[in-house]
Design an enzyme around this catalytic site. Structure first.
Site, PDB file in Angstrom:
ATOM      1  N   ASP A  12       0.865  -1.176   0.000  1.00  0.00           N
ATOM      2  CA  ASP A  12       0.000   0.000   0.000  1.00  0.00           C
ATOM      3  C   ASP A  12       0.908   1.234   0.000  1.00  0.00           C
ATOM      4  OD1 ASP A  12      -2.134   1.728   0.039  1.00  0.00           O
ATOM      5  OD2 ASP A  12      -3.191   0.695   1.656  1.00  0.00           O
TER       6      ASP A  12
HETATM    7  C1  BGC Z   1      -5.157   3.124  -0.018  1.00  0.00           C
HETATM    8  C2  BGC Z   1      -5.252   2.090  -1.122  1.00  0.00           C
HETATM    9  C3  BGC Z   1      -5.099   2.767  -2.461  1.00  0.00           C
HETATM   10  C4  BGC Z   1      -3.779   3.514  -2.491  1.00  0.00           C
HETATM   11  C5  BGC Z   1      -3.491   4.203  -3.819  1.00  0.00           C
HETATM   12  C6  BGC Z   1      -3.940   4.008  -0.166  1.00  0.00           C
HETATM   13  O1  BGC Z   1      -3.984   5.077   0.717  1.00  0.00           O
HETATM   14  O2  BGC Z   1      -5.152   2.467   1.227  1.00  0.00           O
HETATM   15  O3  BGC Z   1      -6.484   1.421  -1.044  1.00  0.00           O
HETATM   16  O4  BGC Z   1      -5.183   1.824  -3.493  1.00  0.00           O
HETATM   17  O5  BGC Z   1      -3.781   4.488  -1.474  1.00  0.00           O
HETATM   18  O6  BGC Z   1      -4.309   5.296  -4.009  1.00  0.00           O
END
Ligand code: BGC
Length: 730
Positions: free
Chosen positions: A274
């Site tokens: 993530d």
């Molecule tokens: C979120 C993810 C997301 C990623 C990219 C993160 O803050 O937890 O679900 O895919 O950002 O935007």
């Protein structure tokens, strides 16, 4: 929540050209489609330099040198070998491109689906698949080849800020629905992730939360949801989460990434982090992280050059880089993003909006309908609509999954964010319930009151044929709801309107469960979740009976927070640099299983939902042996067409006592008086307990009670079957 860096958007004509510099097949033998993906990956890997391999394992959320479209993440390809970049976007409720510094532009817009809970509430994997295919196709037409979709964290707490993105509290339901959505995305030759692996089950201080749980219970709950979603959807990538599990960050957790995901599940794709979830080079690489995503979000870049050094010094085995790159490349070949790259072209706007409406219609849950107040007659003369900005649109959830809907938001309300200079924005999708209601009741005078003043609202409701109150609860990634109560005095508003008009209907647009102190004063309650691009029309179709409500709750609605395993959300008051533990002492007893164990009466149970018609079950015939198979007949005993969700539960002996689990269901659409015989074959893991020491599932031999039910609390028919003792691979 922290905003993503502002991303620059540019439009592109065709990305196909950048994808694969055409070269004869004898020069690029990995382009031979007859070879299997692993062989193709090995062929291209053999030609790659170390620098090229290293560049494949780090993503950024900055504008790439050749960047032409907005993105959440970007990983450069290897153009000289025909390997395209990975262009990644969020996510599971539609293509979510954050607004740019120059404002919202039409090319940022996409079809906004209803929330994940709405789709889960349909209990219809075909709806989830169609949603996924729709988003996959829109992503493709916008030039993306990776969707950060497949969010399947279990709703362990009804207040969790991202529950609206997920698929509820039950591992079988959530895994099945999210697996179908992933399959839909990938049917369009776009790679889907499954996320957030694992136990990112609350948003409060999510990066410092250390989830503690019995390892067997973890396999039987959160990990079972992932396992089922992965088996059914075959996602290309797994996104490891922000939190720690058992004291170790999820993205450097060898138990999760190596032992479970690789050795037990044989996952062939890659693990990406993530955004901002990486904290080490050596530990992460050794534990099984294959790609650092959005590395500009980490405190520093951990892969890239630091990984190069760790490889040179032997701290990370030399072969590990090849394994990382192989997993990424084989996935790109396997899912068609190299053979069939995205092509930028206009969206199929009308068809996609119809899909969004169909999904919402299938997921709306009718919770209460006193004296058959619903469906409404199209001949009503006076309808008072109140609250929820129902004149302009329907609410959506905030955070990285936020879609800028086609046509632009109906309304944007900005809130200061304590942690950032960029405000949080509450967005309403541009689908006005008031206008849809007026269309459904052409002879009615439809009034709208904004609901700010309960007395004025009650006055507008007095004397109307019906009063329809739209109540909203906004949820956003990065925060949990402090309470289950509706915010902004909406409880008082509803009570005042209900006192003024006995025919009051409440339509909820919520991120999850809310409490309803006014429940017994109102005639009808409709849970519409976050309704999406065509939410207004879908709600009106259910209110006026053009569509039978066939959604069923994918999570328990508690009567109060005191019924929850943790009435206080952990980690609210911890120092900014401290980690804190969340003790998931309920283990696998999530949601309705917890309510069973503690003999609590919820406000509305898991699986619950009314229809405008009635159904009867007859002739339950269940057989045992290695697993349960059940056959029964569902009959529509009412006067309207409708769809029922017949649910099968089994009571399973576990270390902590007998536990009733959902083991199957079937959704059946029936005309009045129509009957259908249906069968359910149970996945034997649902009858088993996980044996951590021996790394296998184990079924205790004996007599198992089987119930055919309309919800977790309403069994209609029962049977007992004998199940054989046995073990199953992990
Ligand atoms: C979120 C993810 C997301 C990623 C990219 C993160 O803050 O937890 O679900 O895919 O950002 O935007």
């Amino acid at each position: 929540m922290l905003p993503k860096p502002f991303l620059i958007l540019m439009t592109g004509l065709s990305l196909a050209a950048t994808a694969a510099a055409a070269a004869p097949a004898d020069k690029q033998p990995w382009m031979n489609r007859a070879l299997n993906p692993d062989a193709r990956a090995d062929l291209v890997l053999a030609r790659m330099t170390r620098a090229e391999k290293l560049s494949l394992v780090v993503g950024t959320s900055h504008l790439p040198a050749d960047g032409r479209i907005g993105f959440a993440g970007y990983v450069p390809g290897v153009p000289r070998l025909g390997i395209p970049p990975l262009r990644e976007t969020d996510a599971e409720l539609g293509v979510a491109i954050p607004p740019q510094h120059d404002g919202i532009r039409p090319e940022d817009e996409a079809t906004a689906l209803p929330s994940g809970l709405a789709t889960a509430a349909s209990w219809d994997p075909a709806i989830a698949f169609a949603n996924g295919a729709m988003i996959g196709e829109e992503a493709r037409r916008k030039g993306f080849n990776v969707l950060l979709a497949g969010a399947v964290n279990l709703a362990r707490d009804p207040r969790t800020g991202r529950n609206f993105e997920y698929a509820g509290e039950d591992p079988l339901l959530a895994g099945t629905m999210v697996g179908a959505a992933i399959k839909g995305v990938e049917s369009r030759h776009v790679i889907s992730t499954v996320k957030h692996f694992a136990l990112n089950d609350q948003e409060t201080n999510r990066t410092r939360a250390d989830a503690r749980i019995d390892p067997a219970a973890l396999r039987e709950s959160d990990l079972l949801a992932f396992e089922i979603a992965i088996e059914r959807g075959r996602p290309g990538a797994v996104m490891c989460s922000y939190n720690l599990v058992d004291g170790v960050h999820a993205c450097e957790n060898g138990t999760l990434l190596d032992q479970v995901l690789r050795r037990q599940w044989h996952f062939p794709g890659w693990v990406m982090s993530d955004w901002g979830a990486v904290h080490s080079t050596v530990q992460a690489a050794r534990a099984g992280l294959d790609q650092e995503s959005g590395a500009d979000w980490d405190s520093r870049v951990y892969f890239g050059e630091p990984l190069n050094v760790a490889l040179a010094e032997g701290e990370v085995p030399a072969a590990r880089l090849d394994t990382m790159a192989h997993r990424i490349l084989r996935t790109m070949f396997a899912l068609g993003v190299i053979d069939d790259p995205p092509r930028v072209r206009p969206l199929a706007v009308a068809a996609d909006a119809r899909e969004a409406q169909r999904a919402e219609e299938a997921g709306i849950v009718l919770l209460r309908n006193q004296g058959n107040l619903l469906p409404l007659s199209p001949t009503l003369r006076r309808i008072a609509v109140i609250g929820g900005h129902a004149d302009v649109g329907v609410l959506s959830g905030g955070g990285s999954s936020q879609v800028i809907p086609l046509g632009g938001p109906g309304l944007r309300i900005e809130f200061a964010d304590e942690e950032s200079s960029v405000p949080d924005v509450m967005n309403f999708d541009p689908s006005s319930p008031v206008r849809a209601i007026a269309r459904a009741a052409p002879r009615a005078r439809v009034t709208f009151d904004d609901g700010h003043d309960p007395e004025a609202a009650a006055a507008s409701a007095r004397g109307a044929d019906v009063a329809i109150v739209f109540a909203t609860q906004w949820q956003i990634e990065g925060a949990d709801a402090g309470t289950l109560a509706l915010p902004d005095h909406q409880d008082a508003l509803i009570a005042a309107v209900a006192a003024a008009n006995p025919h009051t209907i409440v339509v909820l647009e919520s991120g999850g469960p809310v409490t309803m102190p006014w429940r017994d004063q109102v005639g009808a309650i409709v849970e519409a979740w976050y309704p999406g691009q065509r939410g207004g029309a879908a709600i009106a179709n259910v209110l006026f009976g053009a569509v039978d409500p066939s959604g069923r709750l994918p999570l328990t609605f508690p009567a109060s927070v005191d019924q929850l395993p943790r009435p206080e959300i952990p980690g609210r008051e911890v120092a900014w640099n401290a980690t804190f533990s969340i003790n998931y002492g309920e283990g696998a007893a999530v949601g309705y299983k917890w309510f069973d164990a503690k003999q609590l009466t919820p406000l509305y149970p898991f699986g619950f939902g009314l229809s405008y018609t009635t159904f009867r079950y007859t002739g339950l015939h269940a057989t045992g042996g290695k697993t349960v198979t059940a056959r029964f007949t569902v009959t529509n005993t009412g006067k309207r067409a409708g769809a029922d969700v017949a649910q099968l539960y089994a009571t399973v002996p576990t270390a902590s006592g007998a536990m009733r689990r959902l083991v199957g269901w079937t959704k059946v659409a029936l005309a009045p008086s129509e009957s259908r015989s249906v069968g359910i074959a149970v996945d034997p893991r649902l009858l088993a307990n996980f044996d951590v020491a021996h790394e296998r599932w184990e079924i205790v031999p004996g007599a198992y009670r089987i119930e055919l039910a309309t919800s977790a609390r309403d069994p209609r028919l029962q049977a007992t079957v004998r199940i054989a003792g046995q073990t199953l691979p992990p």
